[in-house]
Design a protein around this motif. Structure first.
Motif, PDB file in Angstrom:
ATOM      1  N   VAL A 139       5.625   5.799   1.936  1.00 19.44           N
ATOM      2  CA  VAL A 139       5.206   7.116   1.468  1.00 19.44           C
ATOM      3  C   VAL A 139       6.259   7.646   0.502  1.00 19.44           C
ATOM      4  O   VAL A 139       7.463   7.547   0.762  1.00 19.44           O
ATOM      5  N   ILE A 140       5.783   8.187  -0.615  1.00 19.62           N
ATOM      6  CA  ILE A 140       6.661   8.785  -1.617  1.00 19.62           C
ATOM      7  C   ILE A 140       6.292  10.251  -1.760  1.00 19.62           C
ATOM      8  O   ILE A 140       5.101  10.587  -1.844  1.00 19.62           O
ATOM      9  N   ILE A 141       7.279  11.128  -1.759  1.00 16.02           N
ATOM     10  CA  ILE A 141       7.048  12.558  -1.952  1.00 16.02           C
ATOM     11  C   ILE A 141       7.553  12.952  -3.330  1.00 16.02           C
ATOM     12  O   ILE A 141       8.683  12.623  -3.713  1.00 16.02           O
ATOM     13  N   MET A 142       6.703  13.666  -4.055  1.00 14.01           N
ATOM     14  CA  MET A 142       7.068  14.121  -5.393  1.00 14.01           C
ATOM     15  C   MET A 142       7.017  15.645  -5.430  1.00 14.01           C
ATOM     16  O   MET A 142       6.098  16.263  -4.884  1.00 14.01           O
ATOM     17  N   ASP A 143       8.009  16.253  -6.074  1.00 10.90           N
ATOM     18  CA  ASP A 143       8.035  17.703  -6.223  1.00 10.90           C
ATOM     19  C   ASP A 143       8.751  18.057  -7.520  1.00 10.90           C
ATOM     20  O   ASP A 143       9.813  17.495  -7.818  1.00 10.90           O
ATOM     21  N   GLN A 144       8.133  18.940  -8.283  1.00  6.92           N
ATOM     22  CA  GLN A 144       8.702  19.406  -9.550  1.00  6.92           C
ATOM     23  C   GLN A 144       9.105  18.252 -10.467  1.00  6.92           C
ATOM     24  O   GLN A 144      10.182  18.240 -11.061  1.00  6.92           O
ATOM     25  N   GLY A 145       8.215  17.256 -10.525  1.00 10.27           N
ATOM     26  CA  GLY A 145       8.421  16.156 -11.453  1.00 10.27           C
ATOM     27  C   GLY A 145       9.416  15.103 -11.028  1.00 10.27           C
ATOM     28  O   GLY A 145       9.731  14.201 -11.806  1.00 10.27           O
ATOM     29  N   GLN A 146       9.908  15.201  -9.795  1.00 11.39           N
ATOM     30  CA  GLN A 146      10.906  14.249  -9.318  1.00 11.39           C
ATOM     31  C   GLN A 146      10.480  13.654  -7.981  1.00 11.39           C
ATOM     32  O   GLN A 146       9.756  14.286  -7.214  1.00 11.39           O
ATOM     33  N   SER A 161      -8.621   0.607   3.334  1.00  9.50           N
ATOM     34  CA  SER A 161      -8.191  -0.247   4.459  1.00  9.50           C
ATOM     35  C   SER A 161      -8.728  -1.665   4.307  1.00  9.50           C
ATOM     36  O   SER A 161      -8.045  -2.645   4.614  1.00  9.50           O
ATOM     37  N   GLN A 162      -9.951  -1.764   3.823  1.00 13.05           N
ATOM     38  CA  GLN A 162     -10.568  -3.073   3.626  1.00 13.05           C
ATOM     39  C   GLN A 162      -9.877  -3.862   2.510  1.00 13.05           C
ATOM     40  O   GLN A 162      -9.690  -5.078   2.601  1.00 13.05           O
ATOM     41  N   LEU A 163      -9.492  -3.155   1.445  1.00  7.24           N
ATOM     42  CA  LEU A 163      -8.867  -3.810   0.295  1.00  7.24           C
ATOM     43  C   LEU A 163      -7.400  -4.153   0.530  1.00  7.24           C
ATOM     44  O   LEU A 163      -6.849  -5.017  -0.140  1.00  7.24           O
ATOM     45  N   ARG A 164      -6.816  -3.461   1.471  1.00 12.23           N
ATOM     46  CA  ARG A 164      -5.379  -3.607   1.705  1.00 12.23           C
ATOM     47  C   ARG A 164      -5.015  -5.067   1.981  1.00 12.23           C
ATOM     48  O   ARG A 164      -5.655  -5.755   2.763  1.00 12.23           O
ATOM     49  N   GLY A 165      -3.989  -5.531   1.311  1.00 12.09           N
ATOM     50  CA  GLY A 165      -3.542  -6.907   1.480  1.00 12.09           C
ATOM     51  C   GLY A 165      -4.069  -7.840   0.408  1.00 12.09           C
ATOM     52  O   GLY A 165      -3.453  -8.870   0.116  1.00 12.09           O
ATOM     53  N   SER A 166      -5.220  -7.473  -0.193  1.00  8.83           N
ATOM     54  CA  SER A 166      -5.787  -8.325  -1.235  1.00  8.83           C
ATOM     55  C   SER A 166      -5.408  -7.844  -2.630  1.00  8.83           C
ATOM     56  O   SER A 166      -5.583  -8.584  -3.608  1.00  8.83           O
ATOM     57  N   ILE A 167      -4.902  -6.612  -2.720  1.00  7.75           N
ATOM     58  CA  ILE A 167      -4.532  -6.031  -4.006  1.00  7.75           C
ATOM     59  C   ILE A 167      -3.469  -4.962  -3.753  1.00  7.75           C
ATOM     60  O   ILE A 167      -3.431  -4.361  -2.670  1.00  7.75           O
ATOM     61  N   THR A 168      -2.594  -4.756  -4.707  1.00 11.71           N
ATOM     62  CA  THR A 168      -1.600  -3.691  -4.594  1.00 11.71           C
ATOM     63  C   THR A 168      -2.302  -2.350  -4.789  1.00 11.71           C
ATOM     64  O   THR A 168      -3.044  -2.166  -5.751  1.00 11.71           O
ATOM     65  N   ILE A 169      -2.078  -1.409  -3.864  1.00 13.49           N
ATOM     66  CA  ILE A 169      -2.757  -0.111  -3.917  1.00 13.49           C
ATOM     67  C   ILE A 169      -1.718   0.993  -4.025  1.00 13.49           C
ATOM     68  O   ILE A 169      -0.808   1.095  -3.195  1.00 13.49           O
ATOM     69  N   PHE A 170      -1.882   1.824  -5.045  1.00 11.12           N
ATOM     70  CA  PHE A 170      -1.037   2.995  -5.253  1.00 11.12           C
ATOM     71  C   PHE A 170      -1.952   4.214  -5.192  1.00 11.12           C
ATOM     72  O   PHE A 170      -2.658   4.532  -6.140  1.00 11.12           O
ATOM     73  N   HIS A 171      -1.950   4.853  -4.036  1.00  7.55           N
ATOM     74  CA  HIS A 171      -2.889   5.948  -3.755  1.00  7.55           C
ATOM     75  C   HIS A 171      -2.172   7.284  -3.892  1.00  7.55           C
ATOM     76  O   HIS A 171      -1.205   7.558  -3.171  1.00  7.55           O
ATOM     77  N   ILE A 172      -2.648   8.107  -4.820  1.00  3.68           N
ATOM     78  CA  ILE A 172      -2.027   9.396  -5.108  1.00  3.68           C
ATOM     79  C   ILE A 172      -2.922  10.496  -4.566  1.00  3.68           C
ATOM     80  O   ILE A 172      -4.115  10.554  -4.891  1.00  3.68           O
ATOM     81  N   THR A 173      -2.366  11.368  -3.735  1.00  2.80           N
ATOM     82  CA  THR A 173      -3.184  12.351  -3.035  1.00  2.80           C
ATOM     83  C   THR A 173      -2.336  13.545  -2.609  1.00  2.80           C
ATOM     84  O   THR A 173      -1.111  13.481  -2.635  1.00  2.80           O
ATOM     85  N   HIS A 174      -3.003  14.639  -2.247  1.00  4.09           N
ATOM     86  CA  HIS A 174      -2.281  15.733  -1.609  1.00  4.09           C
ATOM     87  C   HIS A 174      -2.717  15.891  -0.153  1.00  4.09           C
ATOM     88  O   HIS A 174      -2.302  16.820   0.521  1.00  4.09           O
ATOM     89  N   PHE A 185       0.879  -1.170   0.000  1.00 10.72           N
ATOM     90  CA  PHE A 185       0.000   0.000   0.000  1.00 10.72           C
ATOM     91  C   PHE A 185       0.913   1.216   0.000  1.00 10.72           C
ATOM     92  O   PHE A 185       1.515   1.554   1.012  1.00 10.72           O
ATOM     93  N   VAL A 186       1.035   1.847  -1.162  1.00  9.33           N
ATOM     94  CA  VAL A 186       1.956   2.959  -1.354  1.00  9.33           C
ATOM     95  C   VAL A 186       1.154   4.245  -1.546  1.00  9.33           C
ATOM     96  O   VAL A 186       0.186   4.259  -2.318  1.00  9.33           O
ATOM     97  N   VAL A 187       1.561   5.301  -0.862  1.00  5.60           N
ATOM     98  CA  VAL A 187       0.909   6.598  -1.029  1.00  5.60           C
ATOM     99  C   VAL A 187       1.912   7.592  -1.611  1.00  5.60           C
ATOM    100  O   VAL A 187       3.030   7.721  -1.108  1.00  5.60           O
ATOM    101  N   LEU A 188       1.499   8.250  -2.687  1.00  9.75           N
ATOM    102  CA  LEU A 188       2.307   9.283  -3.329  1.00  9.75           C
ATOM    103  C   LEU A 188       1.727  10.647  -2.990  1.00  9.75           C
ATOM    104  O   LEU A 188       0.551  10.909  -3.267  1.00  9.75           O
ATOM    105  N   LEU A 189       2.542  11.508  -2.389  1.00 10.93           N
ATOM    106  CA  LEU A 189       2.126  12.848  -1.981  1.00 10.93           C
ATOM    107  C   LEU A 189       2.867  13.891  -2.803  1.00 10.93           C
ATOM    108  O   LEU A 189       4.004  13.690  -3.225  1.00 10.93           O
TER     109      LEU A 189
END
Length: 278
Positions: free
Chosen positions: A211-218, A187-200, A37-41
Motif C-alpha cells: 500500500v502506498i499513501i500519497m498526500d500533497q503530491g508526495q 482478485s482473479q487477475l492477480r498474479g497473472s499481470i502487474t496491477i497498480f490500483h489507484i483509489t480513495h 498488486f500495488v494499491v495507491l491511496l
C-alpha cells in the motif's frame, strides 16, 4: 518494472516552476515491480490520477524520469512500446468505450496494434471470458450497468495483452455492487499481470501486496497493509479513514490492549480474535 525517479510535475507550458505550491507531483520516488498488486491511496487532489497518467506517458515529467522496463517515457521513440506494455483504465468507463457493441469495443485496441483478425477473435473471447462478459458480447454498451461497462473497459485493455494494468479510480463512479464486481475481477487477475490500483476507498487495499499513501503530491508512506493501517492517527491526517473492521478493532483495543497485537483487516480475522479472547 515501472520506476519513478525524482518525478515532479505541474500544469504549465512554462518549464520553469514559479512556486513550489503549484507542483502536482513533487520529487516522487516509486518502483512497481512486475507481478505485484500495488494499491495507491490518497485524498482527492493528492496527485493520484496525475501519477497514473505518467505510467504510460500520457503525461511527461517536468523533472525526473519515468522508466518502463528501462525505457524512458520522455523519449518519443519508446512511447509506442510503453503504451503496449502499460494499459490504463480510467475513472469513467463512458470515456473509454467507443464502439457500438461490446465485442467491437474490445477489438478496437488489438486492431490498432495491427493484430491479425484470427488473433483478434481469440483475444476478444479470452478477454470477455476473463471479465465475465461473454454473454453480453452483442450488447450495446450504453445498455450495461456501470460495473459491466467498467469490466468491458478492462477487457478492452486486456485484449492488448499489456504487462501492467493501471486502474485510475476505476471504482469511484460505481455503486457498491459494481465496486465488488471490479474488486473480484482484480482478485482473479492477480498474479497473472502487474496491477497498480489507484483509489480513495481504503477497503480496496486490504489484500494488496503493498500500500502506498500519497498526500500533497508526495509519497508519504508505503508498506504492507497491516503496517500502514496500524498508523491510525497518520491515516486520518492524510485525509483517509480506516476500514470499518480495523476501526472497530482499534476501539476495542483501547479498552482491551491485549486483544489485538495488530489490527485485523478482514471481518474473519476480527471474529477469530474475539472468539479466542472470550
Amino acid at each position: 518494472m515501472i520506476e519513478f525517479d525524482g518525478v515532479s510535475f505541474w500544469f504549465s507550458e512554462d518549464e520553469t516552476l514559479i512556486e513550489k505550491k503549484d507542483e502536482v507531483l513533487h520529487n516522487v520516488e516509486l518502483v512497481i515491480p512486475k507481478g505485484e498488486f500495488v494499491v495507491l491511496l490518497g485524498r482527492n487532489g493528492s496527485g493520484k490520477s496525475t501519477l497514473a497518467k505518467h505510467c504510460n506517458g500520457l503525461l511527461l515529467p517536468k523533472k525526473g524520469t519515468v522508466n518502463v522496463d528501462g525505457k524512458k517515457t520522455n523519449q518519443s521513440e519508446f512511447l509506442w512500446d510503453i503504451r503496449q506494455k502499460v494499459g490504463l483504465v480510467f475513472q469513467n468507463p463512458d470515456n473509454q468505450i467507443i464502439a457500438t457493441t461490446v465485442e467491437e469495443d474490445v477489438a478496437f485496441g488489438p486492431e490498432n496494434l495491427g493484430v491479425p483478425q484470427d488473433e483478434i477473435r481469440k483475444r476478444i473471447d479470452q478477454a470477455l471470458n476473463i471479465v465475465g462478459m461473454n454473454d453480453f458480447r452483442k450488447k450495446e454498451p450504453h445498455l450495461l450497468s456501470g460495473g459491466q461497462k467498467q469490466r468491458v473497459a478492462i477487457a478492452g485493455v486486456l485484449a492488448m495483452q499489456p504487462e501492467y494494468l493501471v486502474l485510475d479510480e476505476a471504482t469511484s463512479m460505481l455503486d457498491p455492487e459494481g465496486r465488488n464486481e471490479i474488486m473480484s475481477l482484480i482478485s482473479q487477475l492477480r498474479g497473472s499481470i502487474t496491477i497498480f490500483h489507484i483509489t480513495h476507498y481504503i477497503e480496496e487495499a486490504v489484500d494488496a501486496d503493498r500500500v502506498i499513501i500519497m498526500d500533497q503530491g508526495q509519497i508519504v508512506a508505503q508498506g504492507r497493509p497491516t503496517d500502514i493501517f496500524n498508523q491510525r492517527d497518520q491515516i486520518y491526517e492524510w485525509g483517509l479513514e480506516l476500514p470499518l473492521v480495523s476501526e472497530t478493532a482499534w476501539i476495542l483495543r483501547s479498552r482491551f490492549p491485549e486483544l489485538f497485537p495488530s489490527l485485523p483487516l478482514q471481518a474473519e480475522e476480527l471474529v477469530a480474535a474475539l472468539c479466542s479472547f472470550v
